[in-house]
Design a protein around this motif. Structure first.
Motif, short mmCIF file in Angstrom:
data_model
loop_
_atom_site.label_atom_id
_atom_site.label_comp_id
_atom_site.label_asym_id
_atom_site.label_seq_id
_atom_site.Cartn_x
_atom_site.Cartn_y
_atom_site.Cartn_z
N ASP A 14 -12.70 8.54 5.85
CA ASP A 14 -14.00 7.87 6.24
C ASP A 14 -13.87 6.32 6.43
O ASP A 14 -14.43 5.61 5.62
N PRO A 15 -12.92 5.95 7.23
CA PRO A 15 -12.47 4.30 7.16
C PRO A 15 -13.57 3.22 7.65
O PRO A 15 -13.30 2.22 7.11
N ASP A 16 -14.59 3.62 8.13
CA ASP A 16 -15.45 2.51 8.79
C ASP A 16 -16.30 2.43 7.79
O ASP A 16 -17.49 1.70 7.96
N ARG A 17 -16.40 3.07 6.46
CA ARG A 17 -17.56 2.98 5.47
C ARG A 17 -16.77 1.57 4.36
O ARG A 17 -15.69 2.26 4.05
N LEU A 18 -17.68 0.79 4.10
CA LEU A 18 -17.38 0.02 3.13
C LEU A 18 -17.63 0.80 1.78
O LEU A 18 -18.67 1.01 1.43
N ASP A 19 -16.67 0.94 1.02
CA ASP A 19 -16.90 1.63 -0.23
C ASP A 19 -15.81 0.97 -1.26
O ASP A 19 -14.42 1.40 -1.29
N LEU A 20 -16.53 0.47 -2.08
CA LEU A 20 -15.77 -0.50 -3.11
C LEU A 20 -15.02 0.59 -3.90
O LEU A 20 -14.10 0.24 -4.71
N HIS A 21 -15.42 1.88 -4.16
CA HIS A 21 -14.80 2.65 -5.25
C HIS A 21 -13.73 3.33 -4.63
O HIS A 21 -12.97 4.12 -5.31
N ARG A 22 -13.18 3.37 -3.18
CA ARG A 22 -12.26 4.18 -2.66
C ARG A 22 -10.84 4.04 -3.14
O ARG A 22 -9.97 4.79 -3.34
N GLY A 23 -10.69 2.94 -4.05
CA GLY A 23 -8.97 2.22 -4.09
C GLY A 23 -8.51 2.24 -2.94
O GLY A 23 -7.71 2.84 -2.26
N ALA A 24 -8.63 1.05 -2.41
CA ALA A 24 -8.12 0.53 -1.17
C ALA A 24 -6.76 0.09 -1.44
O ALA A 24 -6.18 -0.40 0.01
N THR A 25 -5.84 0.05 -2.41
CA THR A 25 -4.38 -0.46 -2.57
C THR A 25 -4.04 0.40 -1.57
O THR A 25 -4.06 1.38 -1.42
N GLY A 26 -2.89 -0.25 -0.98
CA GLY A 26 -2.00 0.22 0.10
C GLY A 26 -2.32 -0.32 1.38
O GLY A 26 -1.70 0.10 2.45
N HIS A 27 -3.57 -1.25 1.57
CA HIS A 27 -4.03 -1.80 2.64
C HIS A 27 -3.02 -2.69 3.16
O HIS A 27 -1.98 -3.18 2.40
N LEU A 28 -3.03 -3.04 4.56
CA LEU A 28 -2.09 -4.00 5.04
C LEU A 28 -2.44 -5.18 5.37
O LEU A 28 -1.80 -5.99 6.30
N ALA A 29 -3.71 -5.61 4.70
CA ALA A 29 -4.03 -6.93 5.11
C ALA A 29 -3.26 -8.10 4.96
O ALA A 29 -3.48 -9.05 5.36
N PHE A 30 -2.53 -8.02 3.77
CA PHE A 30 -1.58 -8.92 3.57
C PHE A 30 -0.09 -8.97 4.47
O PHE A 30 1.00 -9.57 4.06
N GLY A 31 0.05 -7.89 5.22
CA GLY A 31 1.31 -7.53 5.93
C GLY A 31 1.88 -6.62 5.15
O GLY A 31 1.45 -5.94 3.93
N HIS A 32 3.45 -6.67 5.28
CA HIS A 32 4.23 -5.70 4.54
C HIS A 32 5.63 -6.06 4.70
O HIS A 32 5.69 -6.91 5.94
N GLY A 33 6.74 -5.86 3.96
CA GLY A 33 8.04 -6.16 3.97
C GLY A 33 8.07 -7.67 3.92
O GLY A 33 7.33 -7.99 2.82
#
Ligand code: HEM
Ligand code: SF4
Lengths: 413, 82
Positions: A336-355
């Motif tokens: 359900d990615p289009d929902r803002l859900d503070l409780h979802r545990g969003a770690t693993g996002h790539l907003a800071f890039g990767h590598g």
């Protein structure tokens, strides 16, 4: 052949030109927080062909796993001179020059590693947490000024910009006497409405200032990152360049996360209530906003050799445009990615890039946002938009997304 | 206890580490960063049960692939763990 322009959500413009579509950037319809129409990953196609601004046919990566694979693979280069810009860059030549001195974003190993190793020790989790008190101090100062001038404000000018700007001053050791001038030059540089010429002037003035600052720190070191680095083997030119990099990478990004993040929370009152009820949710709020908004996008790379990614063969020299905002909405990774859900545990996002290039300043950005959001909503419990949401001006034409201004109001006690 | 995460043995490669601090942020009981270069320091190669879930998350988050799990060793190590 197998290429179907309608499947990728092309714009009318792209459909009339030969070859695959360009990067979707049209946000005019729908939610200001959602990626442009047609950008998100079709579930069966984590990467697809894409036409760059200069006509080069490269790739667009929208799947989370594929994005991680590309960004962590040293066979994909960051060197600017090898990249075909995904979107037109007004004022820049079509063929990008190599990274200027100090701009490590555009370097590969081993040059990149050398600079990065000198910097990472200054940005550790522990060191950045030690700055918490300073962030609290600057946040409170901005909120005081806002409250006195209120009960309306442009949240960008009053809060979202000055908090990260003051923290960069702190890192670089910009003396208090210079901060006002420094901040106004920085504001001019990042002003979305300014003419190219005014930006050029601000750029020249800032470069000049950074050169002077380096000389001052060499002569009389103080307790800051720039002074620390004068003991390394970096030249004055490199030090000034690194100062410029921290400004360029650390200010607009964090400022837009604060501005757009506030807009997103005000637009999701149930989520904002959850944060207000439980300030301990601040850390998770920051991660989910990073995922949901992914303001720094896209991240381009160039293949140094033929590489296979999820069954597709990327050829030497092709530009791969990684859309972290699309990857962060990949339903296979975030249900359900289009929902803002503070409780979802969003770690693993790539907003800071990767590598190897993953954001150097991320722990500072986390501290800034974890302090700033709760402080803002605690100070103004009745904070709300002062204009209808569709009238909030958006930064459509920038590689850092966000709001140009955010008119807010609140009830005076 | 059925919900105790599997035992694990970790190793780190400081040569690969990008100093991004995801490990120290996610599992501070298990990972730290040195003050000089900001590179990973493995505090507990065989984390206690209550720290294993966070340690596994950190392995997945590390942007540089600098942390590895060695589950084969871990079962041998379990017997010597007190
Ligand atoms: C929420 C705010 C921020 C976001 C979303 C963000 C995002 C990013 C992203 C996506 C990259 C990777 C670029 C690439 O792989 O090509 C990056 C790199 C970088 N960021 Fe940030 N950033 C933020 C805040 C900061 C701050 C506060 C600083 C410094 C004070 C900073 C300094 C840097 C630097 C120096 C790099 C280059 C690292 C390298 O190439 O090794 N950033 N950032
Ligand atoms: S998460 Fe990986 S790259 Fe980052 S500090 Fe830890 S080991 Fe190094």
């Amino acid at each position: 052949m197998s290429y179907d322009p309608t499947a990728a959500g092309t714009t009318a413009d792209a459909a009339t030109t030969e070859g695959p579509p360009t990067l979707p950037t049209d946000r005019r319809t729908g939610c200001p927080f959602d990626p442009p129409t047609g950008l998100t990953a079709p579930s069966d196609e984590p990467l697809r062909r894409m036409r760059c601004a200069d006509g080069h046919i490269g790739w667009l990566v929208t799947g989370h796993a594929a994005a991680r694979a590309v960004l962590s693979d040293p066979r994909f280069s960051s060197r600017y001179e090898l990249l075909h810009p995904p979107i037109p860059m007004p004022g820049l030549p079509e063929q990008l020059p190599p990274a200027p001195v100090g701009d490590i974003i555009g370097l590969d190993a081993p040059e990149h590693t050398r600079y990065r190793r000198l910097l990472t020790g200054k940005f550790t989790v522990r060191r950045m947490r030690r700055l918490t008190e300073r962030v609290q101090h600057f946040t409170a100062e901005c909120l005081d000024a806002m409250e006195q001038a209120g009960p309306t404000a442009d949240l960008v000018a009053a809060f979202a910009q000055p908090v990260p700007a003051l923290m960069i001053c702190e890192l670089l050791g910009v003396p208090y006497a210079d901060r006002e001038r420094f901040q106004s030059q920085v504001a001019a540089l990042f002003d979305q409405t300014a003419e190219v010429e005014a930006k050029g002037d601000a750029y020249t003035a800032l470069s000049h200032y950074l050169n002077e600052l380096v000389l001052a720190k060499r002569a009389e070191p103080t307790d800051d990152l720039l002074s620390d680095l004068t003991t390394s083997d970096l030249t004055d030119e490199e030090l000034a360049g690194i100062g410029g990099l921290l400004l360029a990478a650390g200010l607009d990004t964090t400022a837009n996360m604060l501005g757009l993040g506030t807009f997103a929370l005000l637009s999701n009152p149930d989520q904002l209530d959850a944060l207000r009820a439980d300030p301990a949710l601040a850390g998770q709020t920051v991660e989910e906003l990073l995922r949901y908004l992914s303001v720094a996008d896209p991240i381009p790379r160039a293949a140094l050799e033929d590489v296979e990614v999820e069954g597709r063969l990327i050829r030497t020299g092709e530009t791969v445009t990684v859309s972290v905002q699309a990857a962060n909405r990949d339903p296979r990774r975030f249900p359900d990615p289009d929902r803002l859900d503070l409780h979802r545990g969003a770690t693993g996002h790539l907003a800071f890039g990767h590598g190897a290039h993953q954001c150097l300043g991320q722990q500072l950005a986390r501290v800034e946002m974890t302090v700033a959001f709760p402080a803002l909503f605690a100070r103004f419990p009745t904070l709300r938009l002062a204009v209808p949401p569709q009238e909030v001006p958006l930064r459509d034409r920038s590689n850092i997304y966000g709001v140009i201004s955010l008119p807010v109001t609140w009830d005076k006690e | 206890m059925s919900d105790t995460p599997q035992p694990l043995l970790l190793s780190v490669d400081r040569g690969r580490c990008a100093g991004a601090g995801m490990c120290a942020l996610t599992a501070p009981e298990v990972f730290d960063q040195d003050d000089e270069e900001g590179l990973v320091v493995l505090l507990r190669p065989a984390p206690a049960p209550e720290h294993r879930a966070a340690a596994r998350t950190a392995v997945g988050l590390c942007p540089a692939g600098a942390i590895t799990l060695d589950p084969g060793e871990a079962s041998g190590r379990l017997r010597t763990e007190s």
